[in-house]
Write a protein that holds these residues in place. Structure first.
Motif, PDB file in Angstrom:
ATOM      1  N   ALA A 150      84.233  20.926  70.684  1.00  0.00           N
ATOM      2  CA  ALA A 150      83.280  20.707  71.775  1.00  0.00           C
ATOM      3  C   ALA A 150      82.152  21.721  71.722  1.00  0.00           C
ATOM      4  CB  ALA A 150      84.004  20.773  73.120  1.00  0.00           C
ATOM      5  N   GLY A 151      82.490  22.981  71.420  1.00  0.00           N
ATOM      6  CA  GLY A 151      81.460  24.005  71.319  1.00  0.00           C
ATOM      7  C   GLY A 151      80.510  23.746  70.165  1.00  0.00           C
ATOM      8  N   LEU A 152      81.050  23.311  69.040  1.00  0.00           N
ATOM      9  CA  LEU A 152      80.207  22.983  67.894  1.00  0.00           C
ATOM     10  C   LEU A 152      79.265  21.830  68.218  1.00  0.00           C
ATOM     11  CD1 LEU A 152      82.864  23.213  65.045  1.00  0.00           C
ATOM     12  CD2 LEU A 152      81.002  24.814  65.479  1.00  0.00           C
ATOM     13  N   ALA A 153      79.787  20.826  68.916  1.00  0.00           N
ATOM     14  CA  ALA A 153      78.953  19.674  69.276  1.00  0.00           C
ATOM     15  C   ALA A 153      77.831  20.100  70.214  1.00  0.00           C
ATOM     16  CB  ALA A 153      79.812  18.595  69.927  1.00  0.00           C
ATOM     17  N   ARG A 154      78.133  21.003  71.153  1.00  0.00           N
ATOM     18  CA  ARG A 154      77.105  21.463  72.089  1.00  0.00           C
ATOM     19  C   ARG A 154      76.003  22.221  71.356  1.00  0.00           C
ATOM     20  NH1 ARG A 154      75.954  26.018  75.240  1.00  0.00           N
ATOM     21  NH2 ARG A 154      74.851  25.492  77.175  1.00  0.00           N
ATOM     22  N   ILE A 155      76.377  23.062  70.410  1.00  0.00           N
ATOM     23  CA  ILE A 155      75.370  23.819  69.663  1.00  0.00           C
ATOM     24  C   ILE A 155      74.551  22.903  68.774  1.00  0.00           C
ATOM     25  CG2 ILE A 155      75.088  25.528  67.824  1.00  0.00           C
ATOM     26  CD1 ILE A 155      77.480  27.013  69.121  1.00  0.00           C
ATOM     27  N   ARG A 156      75.220  21.972  68.117  1.00  0.00           N
ATOM     28  CA  ARG A 156      74.498  21.013  67.275  1.00  0.00           C
ATOM     29  C   ARG A 156      73.475  20.242  68.106  1.00  0.00           C
ATOM     30  NH1 ARG A 156      78.708  19.222  64.835  1.00  0.00           N
ATOM     31  NH2 ARG A 156      79.148  17.603  66.378  1.00  0.00           N
ATOM     32  N   GLU A 157      73.882  19.810  69.291  1.00  0.00           N
ATOM     33  CA  GLU A 157      72.958  19.085  70.164  1.00  0.00           C
ATOM     34  C   GLU A 157      71.850  20.009  70.672  1.00  0.00           C
ATOM     35  OE1 GLU A 157      70.953  16.186  71.833  1.00  0.00           O
ATOM     36  OE2 GLU A 157      72.693  15.916  70.502  1.00  0.00           O
ATOM     37  N   GLY A 158      72.164  21.309  70.835  1.00  0.00           N
ATOM     38  CA  GLY A 158      71.131  22.262  71.222  1.00  0.00           C
ATOM     39  C   GLY A 158      70.038  22.362  70.178  1.00  0.00           C
ATOM     40  N   CYS A 207      79.975  25.294  54.316  1.00  0.00           N
ATOM     41  CA  CYS A 207      78.608  24.758  54.419  1.00  0.00           C
ATOM     42  C   CYS A 207      78.525  23.575  55.387  1.00  0.00           C
ATOM     43  CB  CYS A 207      78.108  24.297  53.051  1.00  0.00           C
ATOM     44  SG  CYS A 207      77.785  25.633  51.871  1.00  0.00           S
ATOM     45  N   ARG A 208      79.652  23.044  55.776  1.00  0.00           N
ATOM     46  CA  ARG A 208      79.671  21.781  56.511  1.00  0.00           C
ATOM     47  C   ARG A 208      78.873  21.844  57.829  1.00  0.00           C
ATOM     48  NH1 ARG A 208      83.016  17.751  55.557  1.00  0.00           N
ATOM     49  NH2 ARG A 208      84.514  19.152  54.533  1.00  0.00           N
ATOM     50  N   PHE A 209      79.149  22.836  58.673  1.00  0.00           N
ATOM     51  CA  PHE A 209      78.462  22.860  59.972  1.00  0.00           C
ATOM     52  C   PHE A 209      76.961  23.125  59.813  1.00  0.00           C
ATOM     53  CE2 PHE A 209      77.158  24.919  64.011  1.00  0.00           C
ATOM     54  CZ  PHE A 209      77.280  23.795  64.818  1.00  0.00           C
ATOM     55  N   PRO A 210      76.532  24.105  59.023  1.00  0.00           N
ATOM     56  CA  PRO A 210      75.084  24.258  58.812  1.00  0.00           C
ATOM     57  C   PRO A 210      74.419  22.980  58.293  1.00  0.00           C
ATOM     58  CG  PRO A 210      76.225  26.206  58.041  1.00  0.00           C
ATOM     59  CD  PRO A 210      77.285  25.202  58.374  1.00  0.00           C
ATOM     60  N   LEU A 211      75.085  22.264  57.406  1.00  0.00           N
ATOM     61  CA  LEU A 211      74.510  21.013  56.898  1.00  0.00           C
ATOM     62  C   LEU A 211      74.499  19.925  57.980  1.00  0.00           C
ATOM     63  CD1 LEU A 211      76.056  20.931  53.309  1.00  0.00           C
ATOM     64  CD2 LEU A 211      73.653  21.314  53.900  1.00  0.00           C
ATOM     65  N   GLU A 212      75.529  19.895  58.820  1.00  0.00           N
ATOM     66  CA  GLU A 212      75.528  18.940  59.930  1.00  0.00           C
ATOM     67  C   GLU A 212      74.356  19.217  60.872  1.00  0.00           C
ATOM     68  OE1 GLU A 212      79.196  18.893  62.032  1.00  0.00           O
ATOM     69  OE2 GLU A 212      80.289  17.811  60.456  1.00  0.00           O
ATOM     70  N   VAL A 213      74.102  20.484  61.139  1.00  0.00           N
ATOM     71  CA  VAL A 213      72.964  20.842  61.996  1.00  0.00           C
ATOM     72  C   VAL A 213      71.663  20.406  61.341  1.00  0.00           C
ATOM     73  CG1 VAL A 213      71.646  22.781  62.939  1.00  0.00           C
ATOM     74  CG2 VAL A 213      74.134  22.738  63.178  1.00  0.00           C
ATOM     75  N   PHE A 214      71.511  20.699  60.046  1.00  0.00           N
ATOM     76  CA  PHE A 214      70.285  20.277  59.358  1.00  0.00           C
ATOM     77  C   PHE A 214      70.118  18.768  59.429  1.00  0.00           C
ATOM     78  CE2 PHE A 214      68.094  18.464  55.781  1.00  0.00           C
ATOM     79  CZ  PHE A 214      66.876  19.112  55.839  1.00  0.00           C
ATOM     80  N   ASP A 215      71.158  18.019  59.114  1.00  0.00           N
ATOM     81  CA  ASP A 215      71.068  16.554  59.128  1.00  0.00           C
ATOM     82  C   ASP A 215      70.677  16.040  60.510  1.00  0.00           C
ATOM     83  OD1 ASP A 215      71.769  16.393  56.468  1.00  0.00           O
ATOM     84  OD2 ASP A 215      73.871  15.883  56.856  1.00  0.00           O
ATOM     85  N   ALA A 216      71.270  16.618  61.556  1.00  0.00           N
ATOM     86  CA  ALA A 216      70.997  16.161  62.920  1.00  0.00           C
ATOM     87  C   ALA A 216      69.550  16.442  63.303  1.00  0.00           C
ATOM     88  CB  ALA A 216      71.955  16.837  63.894  1.00  0.00           C
ATOM     89  N   VAL A 217      69.045  17.620  62.929  1.00  0.00           N
ATOM     90  CA  VAL A 217      67.646  17.960  63.231  1.00  0.00           C
ATOM     91  C   VAL A 217      66.699  17.074  62.428  1.00  0.00           C
ATOM     92  CG1 VAL A 217      65.895  19.766  62.959  1.00  0.00           C
ATOM     93  CG2 VAL A 217      68.116  20.314  63.983  1.00  0.00           C
TER      94      VAL A 217
END
Length: 370
Positions: A150-158, A207-217
């Motif tokens: 949940a915290g990861l999802a909130r930051i990604r959405e941020g 690398c997964r979370f940084p790449l997820e953030v990049f993809d989402a942005v």
């Protein structure tokens, strides 16, 4: 012809030269809102003659700020405040303006550097920090809370929300901050990421979370808005994040549509051993550039015009970024152009400042006497 002052296209964005004003934290916001300080600070840098100005690390959620006085872009109020500053700057400068979006992770809730830079606990008026793993940045500090799904999802959405706000503000370029020991870097490094789920362990998982953030942005903003990443190419600590892993990450970012890579280093651990000297990070940029096709920004004690020219002319990097050097001398690009026989953009109110005998520093300028 000076290569430093030659134009460059970055993800479709035209830059008049290869000099970048690097993001520089000012610790001068009010509850995340840009202030008149930012108007003065960014305004003078926007008249510097550089090819690109990148706004300082900007928190994508309140608890992602390094200090309580960091710039943020996570609410209508913070968006409106930054919009006011940008309107004032753009009234007098056509310089492309980027923004660095960031989350400080375990390095959040800290004092400003001039107050010591130490962690501020909730009992002292700070807040609970978060990180990939409950490992403090420095000995004696309180541990961050380990991020759950949940915290990861909130930051990604941020990050996504801040990127959309950036697009609404007419920002010309977005840089995601995955360097200097902040949250995305914390996921990358085995020194700070001890997770045993899909976000930890192997290089692919880290690398997964940084790449997820990049993809989402990247998916959240128009395709014409360049999105790149700033990395620390090495932790300068044994068994930490290092250049080979950085190259693999950059290759994957390029495959996913990154427009550029900004190569820095360090910041993750107080145990780092950095061989500081002129251009000390340029070799890291060289290694990254050898392995990708997108533009690479070099930074790190690049202080002299001839030094910057050599970096570009020899193909070591596509752009050079200056930070402290431009705080000390906000007209550094003017002086570089004068030394290298180039021209630079300057406001007409300053045209008369051109030294006697200096030919065409500001182009075909003719100033009458009065």
């Amino acid at each position: 012809m000076s290569q430093l002052f030659s134009p460059l296209e970055v993800g479709g964005l035209h830059l008049p030269n290869r000099i970048v004003v690097a993001p520089m934290c000012q610790y001068s916001a009010e509850d995340g809102r840009a202030t008149d300080w930012h108007l003065i600070h960014l305004g003078q840098l926007a008249l510097s003659g550089a090819g690109l100005l990148i706004i300082e690390a900007t928190g994508v959620v309140p608890e992602g700020r390094i200090t309580a006085h960091d710039l943020g872009l996570y609410s209508d109020d913070t968006e409106a405040a930054l919009g006011r500053v940008l309107a004032g700057v753009r009234k007098y400068s056509a310089m492309p303006i980027g923004i660095q979006l960031a989350h400080a992770g375990r390095k959040a809730s800290s004092q400003a550097p001039w107050d010591g830079g130490q962690l501020v606990t909730p009992a002292e008026g700070g807040w609970q920090t978060v990180a990939p793993s409950p490992l403090p940045h420095a000995p004696g500090e309180a541990s961050p809370a380990e991020l759950d799904e949940a915290g990861l999802a909130r930051i990604r959405e941020g990050f996504v929300d801040a990127a959309r706000r950036s697009a609404r503000l007419g920002i010309d370029l977005i840089e995601l901050h995955a360097a200097h020991g902040y949250l995305l870097h914390q996921f990358l490094s085995p020194l700070s990421n001890h997770r045993i789920d899909r976000f930890g362990g192997s290089l692919e998982n880290r690398c997964r979370f940084p790449l997820e953030v990049f993809d989402a942005v990247r998916a959240a903003v128009p395709p014409t808005l360049p999105v790149g990443v700033r990395i620390s190419a090495t932790d300068w600590v044994e068994n930490g994040w290092e250049i080979e892993q950085s190259i693999a990450l950059c290759q994957e970012l390029e495959r996913r549509g990154a427009a550029f890579i900004h190569v820095s280093s360090g910041g993750l651990s107080p145990r780092q051993q950095i061989p500081i000297g002129p251009g000390y990070q340029v070799p890291l940029a060289v290694e990254v550039r050898r392995n990708i096709e997108i533009p690479v920004i070099a930074v790190g004690l690049i202080t002299e015009p001839e030094q910057a020219e050599a970096v570009i002319a020899s193909g070591q990097a596509d752009m050079v970024a200056l930070a402290r050097g431009l705080l000390y001398n906000p007209r550094w690009p003017w002086h570089a152009a004068a030394k290298l026989g180039a021209e630079v953009s300057a406001p007409r109110q300053y045209w008369r400042s051109q030294p006697a005998g200096q030919k065409s520093l500001f182009g075909a300028v003719r100033i009458g006497q009065r």
